[in-house]
Design a protein around this motif. Sequence first.
Motif, PDB file in Angstrom:
ATOM      1  N   GLN A  23      -7.576   9.713   3.503  1.00 29.77           N
ATOM      2  CA  GLN A  23      -7.430   8.825   4.658  1.00 29.77           C
ATOM      3  C   GLN A  23      -7.009   7.431   4.202  1.00 29.77           C
ATOM      4  N   ALA A  24      -6.368   6.725   5.076  1.00 29.96           N
ATOM      5  CA  ALA A  24      -5.994   5.342   4.796  1.00 29.96           C
ATOM      6  C   ALA A  24      -7.235   4.533   4.408  1.00 29.96           C
TER       7      ALA A  24
ATOM      8  N   ASN B 153      -7.250   1.520  -1.771  1.00 28.91           N
ATOM      9  CA  ASN B 153      -6.790   0.991  -0.483  1.00 28.91           C
ATOM     10  C   ASN B 153      -5.449   1.613  -0.086  1.00 28.91           C
TER      11      ASN B 153
ATOM     12  N   LYS C 183      -2.415   3.427   1.796  1.00 30.54           N
ATOM     13  CA  LYS C 183      -1.810   3.250   3.110  1.00 30.54           C
ATOM     14  C   LYS C 183      -0.913   4.450   3.414  1.00 30.54           C
ATOM     15  N   PRO C 184      -0.665   4.727   4.674  1.00 29.07           N
ATOM     16  CA  PRO C 184       0.217   5.865   5.007  1.00 29.07           C
ATOM     17  C   PRO C 184       1.582   5.764   4.320  1.00 29.07           C
TER      18      PRO C 184
ATOM     19  N   THR D 125       2.452   7.587   0.998  1.00 30.17           N
ATOM     20  CA  THR D 125       2.676   9.027   0.971  1.00 30.17           C
ATOM     21  C   THR D 125       3.970   9.380   0.240  1.00 30.17           C
TER      22      THR D 125
ATOM     23  N   VAL E  55      -1.293  10.341   2.673  1.00 35.98           N
ATOM     24  CA  VAL E  55      -2.270   9.396   3.202  1.00 35.98           C
ATOM     25  C   VAL E  55      -2.191   9.436   4.723  1.00 35.98           C
TER      26      VAL E  55
ATOM     27  N   SER F  58      -3.310   8.346   8.613  1.00 36.44           N
ATOM     28  CA  SER F  58      -3.702   7.094   9.282  1.00 36.44           C
ATOM     29  C   SER F  58      -4.932   7.294  10.138  1.00 36.44           C
TER      30      SER F  58
END
Length: 128
Positions: free
Chosen positions: A13-14, A84, A86-87, A90, A126, A128
């Motif tokens: 997950q983000a 940390n 983030k999408p 990916t 990843v 969101s």
Amino acid sequence: EVRLVESGGGLVQAGGSLSLSCIASGFTFDDHSVGWFRQAPGKEREGVLCMDTDGKPHYGDSVKGRFTISSNNAKNTLYLQMNNLKPEDTGVYYCAADRSPYAGGYFVAHGGNGMDYWGKGTLVTVSS
């Protein structure tokens, strides 16, 4: 035979973290520029983080402060710690190495074009 084998990819997950590993055989990391690269669907391969033989890191545009590169020469293994997430992180992540000892800055800026050795990649997704 030279081989690079990545592992550690997956779905996260983000805001989460992942640690990638890359085990080399047929050569040793300690006298090569090394790096991590990624390719998102429909996009060109981009440099994530590279490291010269003296340990100097060279960061891609969006990962400084979140990603860290390191190596264990005794295990001939390269690592990428990703925090940390983030999408937009990916993609398929590749490790690579080159016999030029101080070319990490060039390779991170040019997507690793011309590097001598490549792994087959590991997928990081990843959500969101």
